[in-house]
Design a protein around this motif. Structure first.
Motif, PDB file in Angstrom:
ATOM      1  N   GLY A   1      43.780 -13.260   6.703  1.00 11.28           N
ATOM      2  CA  GLY A   1      42.424 -13.651   7.056  1.00 11.28           C
ATOM      3  C   GLY A   1      41.350 -12.907   6.290  1.00 11.28           C
ATOM      4  O   GLY A   1      40.161 -13.022   6.625  1.00 11.28           O
TER       5      GLY A   1
ATOM      6  N   ARG B   1      36.328 -13.038   2.846  1.00  2.00           N
ATOM      7  CA  ARG B   1      35.819 -13.626   4.085  1.00  2.00           C
ATOM      8  C   ARG B   1      34.614 -12.847   4.581  1.00  2.00           C
ATOM      9  O   ARG B   1      34.522 -11.626   4.422  1.00  2.00           O
ATOM     10  CB  ARG B   1      36.899 -13.599   5.175  1.00  2.00           C
ATOM     11  CG  ARG B   1      38.015 -14.594   4.966  1.00  2.00           C
ATOM     12  CD  ARG B   1      37.662 -15.988   5.463  1.00  2.00           C
ATOM     13  NE  ARG B   1      37.633 -16.031   6.900  1.00  2.00           N
ATOM     14  CZ  ARG B   1      38.689 -16.299   7.661  1.00  2.00           C
ATOM     15  NH1 ARG B   1      39.871 -16.501   7.124  1.00  2.00           N
ATOM     16  NH2 ARG B   1      38.580 -16.350   8.978  1.00  2.00           N
TER      17      ARG B   1
ATOM     18  N   LEU C   1      39.944 -25.304  10.255  1.00  7.62           N
ATOM     19  CA  LEU C   1      39.829 -23.852  10.255  1.00  7.62           C
ATOM     20  C   LEU C   1      40.426 -23.243   8.989  1.00  7.62           C
ATOM     21  O   LEU C   1      41.443 -23.720   8.487  1.00  7.62           O
ATOM     22  CB  LEU C   1      40.555 -23.269  11.471  1.00  7.62           C
ATOM     23  CG  LEU C   1      40.051 -23.701  12.844  1.00  7.62           C
ATOM     24  CD1 LEU C   1      40.958 -23.109  13.923  1.00  7.62           C
ATOM     25  CD2 LEU C   1      38.621 -23.250  13.058  1.00  7.62           C
TER      26      LEU C   1
ATOM     27  N   THR D   1      42.660 -17.865  11.248  1.00  7.50           N
ATOM     28  CA  THR D   1      41.441 -17.882  12.064  1.00  7.50           C
ATOM     29  C   THR D   1      41.795 -18.228  13.504  1.00  7.50           C
ATOM     30  O   THR D   1      42.336 -19.302  13.769  1.00  7.50           O
ATOM     31  CB  THR D   1      40.434 -18.909  11.526  1.00  7.50           C
ATOM     32  OG1 THR D   1      40.107 -18.586  10.181  1.00  7.50           O
ATOM     33  CG2 THR D   1      39.161 -18.907  12.366  1.00  7.50           C
TER      34      THR D   1
ATOM     35  N   GLY E   1      36.434 -22.697  16.608  1.00  3.06           N
ATOM     36  CA  GLY E   1      36.796 -21.583  15.745  1.00  3.06           C
ATOM     37  C   GLY E   1      36.039 -20.314  16.097  1.00  3.06           C
ATOM     38  O   GLY E   1      34.813 -20.331  16.231  1.00  3.06           O
TER      39      GLY E   1
ATOM     40  N   ASP F   1      35.481 -17.872  14.269  1.00  4.44           N
ATOM     41  CA  ASP F   1      34.654 -17.396  13.161  1.00  4.44           C
ATOM     42  C   ASP F   1      33.289 -18.073  13.145  1.00  4.44           C
ATOM     43  O   ASP F   1      32.379 -17.640  12.435  1.00  4.44           O
ATOM     44  CB  ASP F   1      35.352 -17.651  11.823  1.00  4.44           C
ATOM     45  CG  ASP F   1      35.586 -19.145  11.561  1.00  4.44           C
ATOM     46  OD1 ASP F   1      35.758 -19.898  12.544  1.00  4.44           O
ATOM     47  OD2 ASP F   1      35.603 -19.544  10.380  1.00  4.44           O
TER      48      ASP F   1
END
Length: 259
Positions: free
Chosen positions: A61, A74, A208, A212, A237, A239
């Motif tokens: 991730g 990210r 996604l 995640t 999600g 995030d």
């Protein structure tokens, strides 16, 4: 050039070095990582080793791979959406949810018959295999394009006692609240939130990135005698969203004095 001198598979050593560069801030959030050729030169390794290292970081991730653009670090920033989870009374015995009008339905709602599972039965205070009306919605956030899955579950026995629900079990939640209130229920709500990794269908539907988690919110509408009437599940999600609540203090029960 960074020399790799750690134990373990070579790609794991490269992944560890890139991870350290990300965590130290050398590779900033949202920034484009060096190209494969640049990483090969930096760490003096082959292309397959670099690709395996990137794949490992993607699974963790830490990295998004955008086709045709490259690998990006990210973001470690705040979620873009704050989900206001309040329910408010409105004139004429109706209800509204603040911010509910910013969601569009990406598809026609799917109304179906289903049965309780161990998990949904526990939330509805029912056994397993009890009959339910279900309604699934795929929602999109108008401003950001964020997707969410919303499911409503209504026990048959509840729908049978409220004809408006039996005739239209796929209506919007606020309309269902109004039908229950009109039938004489004094409503209140409880909600739990948990984070978990998505199953493949959820990941595909919600679009996604790798590694995640999702937020899984379960809201129960309670009625007379605190009886669970409706279960709503929202999956989104983690995030992209966070849940926001207004908390008010309950009155402490009055203790009876012994005489």
């Amino acid at each position: 050039m960074t020399e790799i001198q750690r134990p373990g598979a070579l790609y794991q050593q490269v992944a560890s070095a890139i991870r350290e560069a990300i965590l130290s801030g050398e590779f900033a959030p949202e920034s484009l990582l060096p190209s494969e050729a640049q990483l090969m030169t930096r760490y003096q390794v082959s292309r397959p080793t670099v690709r395996n290292a990137i794949a490992a970081l993607r699974a963790e991730g830490l990295i998004d791979v955008r086709h045709g653009k490259g690998s990006f670090v990210r973001s470690d920033g705040h979620p873009t959406l704050a989900l206001d989870r309040r329910v408010q009374h409105a004139p004429g015995g109706t209800f509204v949810m603040p911010g509910g009008d910013v969601w569009d339905e990406a598809e026609e709602p799917s109304v179906h018959r289903t049965r309780t599972t161990k998990a949904t039965g526990r939330l509805l205070d029912l056994g397993e295999e009890e009959e339910l009306f279900g309604c699934d919605r795929l929602l999109t956030h108008a401003a950001t394009g964020t997707r969410a899955i919303h499911r409503t579950l209504i026990p048959f026995e509840v729908a049978e006692s409220v004809p408006a629900l039996a005739n239209e079990p796929g209506q919007q939640p606020t309309a269902a609240y109004a039908a229950l209130a009109k039938a004489g229920h004094k409503l209140w709500w409880s909600e739990t939130v948990r984070a978990r990794m998505p199953v493949p269908d959820e990941r595909a539907t919600l679009q996604l990135p790798d590694a995640t988690p999702i937020l899984h919110l379960s809201r129960i509408t309670h009625g007379t005698d605190d009886r669970p009437l409706i279960l709503e599940e929202l999956r989104i999600g983690a995030d992209r969203a966070e849940a926001a609540y207004r908390i008010t203090a309950d009155k402490q029960p009055t203790r009876r004095r012994q005489t």
